[in-house]
Scaffold this active site. Structure first.
Site, PDB file in Angstrom:
ATOM      1  N   SER A  42      -7.351   4.756  -5.068  1.00 18.27           N
ATOM      2  CA  SER A  42      -6.547   4.912  -3.860  1.00 18.27           C
ATOM      3  C   SER A  42      -5.959   3.570  -3.420  1.00 18.27           C
ATOM      4  CB  SER A  42      -7.380   5.572  -2.766  1.00 18.27           C
ATOM      5  OG  SER A  42      -6.557   6.065  -1.743  1.00 18.27           O
ATOM      6  N   ASP A  94      -5.560  12.013  -4.863  1.00  9.50           N
ATOM      7  CA  ASP A  94      -6.356  10.807  -4.643  1.00  9.50           C
ATOM      8  C   ASP A  94      -7.641  10.802  -5.474  1.00  9.50           C
ATOM      9  OD1 ASP A  94      -8.222   8.910  -3.283  1.00  9.50           O
ATOM     10  OD2 ASP A  94      -6.551   8.738  -1.877  1.00  9.50           O
TER      11      ASP A  94
END
Length: 731
Positions: free
Chosen positions: A63, A207
């Site tokens: 991320s 993500d």
């Protein structure tokens, strides 16, 4: 003999010392966790590591950790990344901001008319799959990674790198150590429900923190002997803190990550835990504070870090030199599309194969494609073609071809109104666009438009619209009796149908021409004899040219606008004694410029004239009022009531000073001046001191349904003043 024995002893001693290997420096791996804005703490960690002289051999991230780590791995140093964060507008990242300049006139109208847009598919109303498609984020990362755009193996970056994403369809971890760096970073940081999933190699990626927010095992496998790990994950919220759906959602996703981190922390030689518990995943405005938290946490373990420094030769990371963002695009390759042609796509890009462009030009073209809303995903990368590049475009056509749209509005002329719209694409042909507005309220109206967009080729369409209102107007404004001083209540109905052809240049210039059939019915019940003022048909031909680079239609801070509109009325069912062919020519231009912080000045000038022996009073320029749909030569003018002064020729200037007191709240002052009368340009009266003037002091608020305006207006020529309210986008 003694000397010989000493020499032999020294020889073997030296031989033994040379045979021993120099101690091998341990390889250092850096693991950066995800955490949204809390990941800015990674920059603070990197600042301290650089100052200490620590050389990082491998980087793995998830991320925001992937984004920071990827930029660092490709060559940026910590201070450069800090500067990038400092100038990035993260509000634009979250909102997937598309500059108004990238939208054509249809797309601008869509954004400046409707308050609510809902997908409609198979007779069911849907909701958007995420707040943002992530296009702004992808463009940003593509620009930042431009120096390594041809790298396909992340092990060959200045620092070998990998990041982690989640294949949401299979619920599996995906490790990105090959491919296009910008795509990998975008996929790894695609926070569910905030950003739409990213398609990479036919996999739907979100993500990486969903499955693995701290890829320590993967970095070990790269060859790291020692791990420096940075953990910016949040702990579990307490019961009294779980008071919103978003907090509950993040609590659920944190459960697995927190348990896994307890194990990973014990496997990390240098574990750094910045104190970011008081910050959220979208606390982007707190970047400097969060970076400082990263520095503080690193200094807390500085003794361990100092042991990793080669004191004889401390490492100094050089600054990445970005020489140019110039691109020469040899070829443009587009995946096969069902509903849109290659000409359409290249027309939206606004550059052709063989063009030399800046990345800003490319970004504008990509934004043009994204602004059409015809594609649920737009992705691109560059393949090396000799010394230049091929642009590889992958477009995912939106499965939603129909949208329902709604708006609200109130003004003093058309009164209250609710707008309902249905928009459909590919109704009959590729590249076509059908839009139908129905306005319900005090005055029922409609607007219908069918348009075929052929990109660089000639485009064409059909429009039909009905305008109507009921209003007290001066007799001299709407009839031939120019001497009357009284007012009458008027029912105004105008129905027009147009066919037209047009072309768009640079997404800003709109040039077109066409023919119009118009039905005009104006009547008044207050007239004593005949209630009908006119009830006639008109046939005309028209042309237009428009340019619009304002960054905001209602409260522009920069840009300029131009419009020119000639129209020739050649036939009419009007009584032959009243009608002779005549022309109407009008134009307007405006410019907006920010002169001080939050203070903008806007200057606008407009003019119009009728050409011919006779003109009809119903087509005169009617000035007065503010905030209504100014069709049919109706013009705003402060200081006078709605449509209260008229003439077949006019010249008007308006100056507005706007101060944005705080975000989306505007205080403004306007002054306008005009000369207006029949045949104004037959003499030099049009350059004389203005006959009409007016002023307005206003407050404007930008809302989700459009601007809310309050204006107090007056004129020194009259004893009256007016307080006007307008609510919502103007239609």
């Amino acid at each position: 003999m003694y000397r010989i024995l000493v020499f032999i002893l020294l020889f073997f001693t030296c031989l033994n010392s040379f045979s021993q290997e120099t101690p091998k420096r341990p390889k250092i791996g850096l693991v950066l966790s995800g955490g949204g804005a809390k990941g800015f703490a990674h920059i603070g960690v990197l600042n301290v590591l650089e100052d200490a002289g620590v050389k990082i051999d491998y980087i793995g991230g998830t991320s925001m950790g992937a984004v920071i780590g990827g930029l660092y791995a490709m060559g940026y140093n910590a201070k450069q990344i800090d500067s990038i964060i400092d100038v990035t507008n993260f509000s634009n990242v979250l909102n997937d901001f598309i500059p108004r300049s990238s939208k054509n006139f249809y797309e601008k109208r869509n954004d400046e008319l409707y308050a609510l847009v809902l997908p409609f598919n198979k007779f069911s109303i849907g909701t958007p799959e995420a707040l943002s498609k992530g296009m702004y984020n992808f463009n940003l990362l593509s620009r930042l990674t431009l120096p390594v755009r041809h790298v396909r193996d992340f092990k060959t970056l200045p620092i070998p790198f990998l990041c982690v994403g989640t294949n949401i369809a299979l619920g599996e971890q995906v490790v990105f150590d090959k491919g296009v760096l910008a795509q990998a970073l975008t996929g790894s940081s695609s926070l569910p429900s905030v950003f739409s999933p990213v398609v990479i190699d036919n996999n739907l990626i979100v993500d990486g923190g969903v499955i693995n927010n701290y890829p320590i095992e993967e970095v070990r496998k790269m060859g790291a002997d020692i791990i420096i790990g940075v953990d910016v994950q949040s702990g579990l919220l307490k019961k009294d803190e779980l008071r919103s759906a978003s907090k509950i959602f993040f609590q659920i996703t944190n459960l697995q990550m927190i348990e896994r981190m307890k194990v990973n922390a014990n496997l990390t030689e240098v574990y750094i835990k910045p104190d970011v518990k008081n910050y959220g995943v979208v606390s982007f405005e707190k970047a400097s504070e969060i970076i400082k938290k990263g520095e503080d946490a690193t200094f807390a373990v500085y003794e361990k870090i100092d042991l990793l420094v080669d004191k004889a030769n401390p490492y100094h990371k050089p600054k990445l030199k970005v020489e140019t963002d110039s691109l020469t695009i040899v070829d443009i390759k587009v995946n096969e599309l069902v509903n849109y042609s290659r000409d359409y796509v290249i027309g939206k890009l606004n550059f052709k194969p063989g063009s030399k462009i800046s990345f800003k030009n490319l970004e504008t073209g990509i934004n043009n494609l994204n602004a059409t809303q015809n594609f649920s995903a737009v992705s691109y990368y560059f393949d090396k073609n000799g010394e230049y590049d091929d642009l590889i475009l992958t477009l995912t056509e939106s499965p939603v071809k129909t949208n329902l749209k709604f708006g609200l509005h109130y003004d003093g002329l058309y009164k209250s109104a609710i707008l309902a719209n249905v928009t459909n694409k590919k109704t009959f042909f590729k590249n076509d666009f059908l839009s139908a507005d129905l306005v319900l309220g005090d005055n029922v109206r409609y607007y219908f438009d069918y348009y075929i967009d052929n990109g660089f080729q000639l485009s064409y369409g059909f429009k039909s619209q009905l305008n109507r209102f009921n209003k007290n107007l001066p007799v001299k404004v709407i009839t031939y009796n120019k001497q009357a001083s009284n007012s009458i209540n008027v029912d105004y109905v105008d129905l027009s149908n147009q066919v037209y052809i047009q072309s768009v240049f640079a997404q800003k210039f709109l040039i077109g021409m066409g023919a119009e059939f118009e039905y005009l019915n104006i009547s008044s019940e207050t007239l004593e004899l005949n209630s009908t003022i006119t009830k006639s048909d008109y046939v005309s031909i028209f042309a237009y040219i428009k340019y619009d680079s304002y960054d905001n239609k209602y409260f522009p801070k920069k840009g300029w606008y131009f419009s020119g509109n000639p129209q020739f009325y050649m036939l009419s069912s009007e009584n032959s004694s009243k009608f002779e062919p005549f022309s109407v020519v009008s134009g307007e231009a405006g410019i907006a410029k920010t002169i001080f912080k939050n203070t903008t000045i806007k200057f606008q000038a407009e003019a119009g004239a009728s050409i011919g022996n006779k003109s009809l009073p119903y087509f005169d320029y009617m000035l007065g009022g503010y905030g209504f749909n100014n069709a049919n030569n109706f013009k705003y003018f402060y200081g006078y009531d709605y449509l209260s002064i008229s003439g077949n020729s006019y010249l008007e200037t308006t100056i507005t000073l706007d101060f944005e007191m705080f975000k989306k709240n505007h205080l403004n002052f306007s002054a306008n001046y005009a000369n207006l009368e029949d045949d104004l340009y037959d003499s030099l009266d049009w350059i004389s001191w203005p006959k009409y003037s007016g002023y307005a002091l206003g407050y404007g608020l930008e809302t989700i349904i459009g601007p809310v305006d309050v204006k107090y207006s007056w004129s020194p020529e009259t004893s009256k003043s007016y307080l006007w309210f307008t609510i919502g986008f103007i239609f």
